[in-house]
Scaffold this motif. Structure first.
Motif, PDB file in Angstrom:
ATOM      1  N   LEU A 275       0.839  -1.191   0.000  1.00  0.00           N
ATOM      2  CA  LEU A 275       0.000   0.000   0.000  1.00  0.00           C
ATOM      3  C   LEU A 275       0.878   1.247   0.000  1.00  0.00           C
ATOM      4  O   LEU A 275       1.846   1.346   0.757  1.00  0.00           O
ATOM      5  N   GLY A 276       0.535   2.201  -0.857  1.00  0.00           N
ATOM      6  CA  GLY A 276       1.327   3.414  -0.984  1.00  0.00           C
ATOM      7  C   GLY A 276       2.391   3.313  -2.053  1.00  0.00           C
ATOM      8  O   GLY A 276       3.148   4.271  -2.279  1.00  0.00           O
ATOM      9  N   ASP A 323      -5.412   3.529  -1.139  1.00  0.00           N
ATOM     10  CA  ASP A 323      -4.520   4.669  -1.329  1.00  0.00           C
ATOM     11  C   ASP A 323      -5.325   5.789  -1.991  1.00  0.00           C
ATOM     12  O   ASP A 323      -5.823   5.619  -3.113  1.00  0.00           O
ATOM     13  N   GLN A 326      -4.506   6.727  -5.593  1.00  0.00           N
ATOM     14  CA  GLN A 326      -4.969   5.803  -6.624  1.00  0.00           C
ATOM     15  C   GLN A 326      -6.493   5.861  -6.793  1.00  0.00           C
ATOM     16  O   GLN A 326      -7.008   5.648  -7.895  1.00  0.00           O
ATOM     17  N   ASN A 345      -2.724   8.403   2.610  1.00  0.00           N
ATOM     18  CA  ASN A 345      -2.324   9.495   1.702  1.00  0.00           C
ATOM     19  C   ASN A 345      -3.450  10.479   1.413  1.00  0.00           C
ATOM     20  O   ASN A 345      -3.398  11.213   0.416  1.00  0.00           O
TER      21      ASN A 345
END
Length: 361
Positions: A275-276, A323, A326, A345
């Motif tokens: 993730l990220g 995220d 995204q 994020n």
């Protein structure tokens, strides 16, 4: 006058002698008290725990597991000494290297009596079971592995328990299907097919209206060429790592980032350390949570709970995580996400960013 001075001199000498004797007596008394209150030898109290990781330090998944183990062990009331080793099996595959590691561990720990051994992921458990009599004879083993092989390495092994988790790909696939109405095909990327066992059963059985396939391309050049021909109705799920020049595997988080920068199709995963790095999200397993889980089991063993009363945990706890970058990139509305989803994020609003200044004003 001289007689008085002589008496004074003798009195001063006597006083100094008395003070010296008193000082010596005080020191001896303090030492005796300290000796009486001193703890016993450290070996009688310290619990030695060996933590054996399959991969290397710096690999996101391995680091998060270790953080979970440390968080539990450091907060325990027992005096616990952690001994940590990394097999680096994701980057080095030589059987001779494994033999050299065995010799190293044998010499390094020949005078260390372990109370429990913790292993993370399958390679570490395999290595330890094969060499248990050399590294930690008779020592209880607490393991963690992600396994979709249908077999449990711990079966038939004495004093072995832990967590054997099957990665929950179905929940993540259902999620992708719900968030992308145009979805017609799902591509699992497993360079060299080394991780194909994780999803092989899904390819034949999951939603007949979808086309599921497994890419076996080993080189980054082949993968990039395949990405350039990918239709717009596909979703990608990386499940393995390519071996780059020199025979070293690219870490999964870097591989995910590499793919994301070379395609306009969404990526999903089942592991939180990706993730990220380019995935939209998924039903993600936390390495930290798994590390803390096996550490808690190890503490139960250290405290005397019989191993046969601690069954292998086969649950697959995860969380929906996404995220924000995204989500924006693929125009996915937050309202369409499952309840209790975690979003990373996400930019803070003006109040959140300047809460202190607002209240001060």
């Amino acid at each position: 006058m001289s007689q008085v001075q002589g008496i004074g001199t003798r009195f001063g000498a006597i006083l100094r002698s008395v003070l010296l004797l008193a000082s010596v007596a005080a020191v001896l008394f303090c030492e005796s008290v300290n000796a009486a209150n001193a703890p016993g030898p450290e070996s009688d109290q310290t619990k030695n725990v060996l933590v054996l990781h399959s991969s290397h330090r710096g690999y996101g998944w391995t680091d998060s597991i270790m953080q979970g183990v440390e968080a539990v062990m450091r907060s325990a009331p027992e005096d616990i000494e952690l001994w940590v080793e990394y097999l680096d099996a994701s980057r080095l595959h030589s059987s001779s290297f494994a033999q050299q590691l065995l010799i190293l561990y044998q010499r390094k720990y020949e005078k260390v009596n372990f109370d429990v051994v913790i292993t993370s992921d399958r390679k570490a458990l395999e290595f330890l079971l094969d060499n248990r009599g050399v590294i930690a004879p008779g020592v209880p083993i607490v393991f963690f592995e992600v396994s979709n092989l249908g077999t449990n390495l711990a079966d038939g092994q004495p004093n072995v328990t832990g967590v054997s988790e099957s990665a929950d790909f179905v929940t993540t696939l259902d999620l992708a299907f719900a968030l992308h109405p145009e979805l017609k095909r799902i591509v699992f990327i497993s360079p060299g097919l080394r991780s194909r066992h994780l999803v092989e059963s899904l390819v034949a059985d999951y939603r007949p209206e979808l086309e599921l396939s497994i890419w076996h391309y080993e080189s980054l050049g082949e993968i990039q060429h395949a990405l350039s021909k990918l239709p717009n109705d596909a979703v990608l799920i990386p499940i393995g790592e390519p071996v780059t020049v020199g025979g070293v595997a690219m870490p999964m988080n870097k591989f995910v980032e590499w793919i994301s920068n070379r395609t306009d199709r969404p990526l999903y995963s089942v592991w939180d350390f990706t993730l990220g790095h380019g995935i939209v999200g998924g039903y993600l397993v936390s390495g930290f949570n798994q590390g803390s889980t096996i550490a808690k089991i190890a503490l139960r063993v250290l405290r005397g709970e019989p191993m046969d009363e601690i069954p292998v945990d086969t649950r697959s706890p995860g969380r929906f995580m996404f995220d924000y970058k995204q989500l924006v990139r693929f125009n996915i509305d937050e309202e369409s996400l499952p309840d209790d989803s975690v979003i990373v994020n996400k930019p803070r609003n003006l109040y959140q960013a300047h809460k202190h200044e607002v209240w001060l004003a």
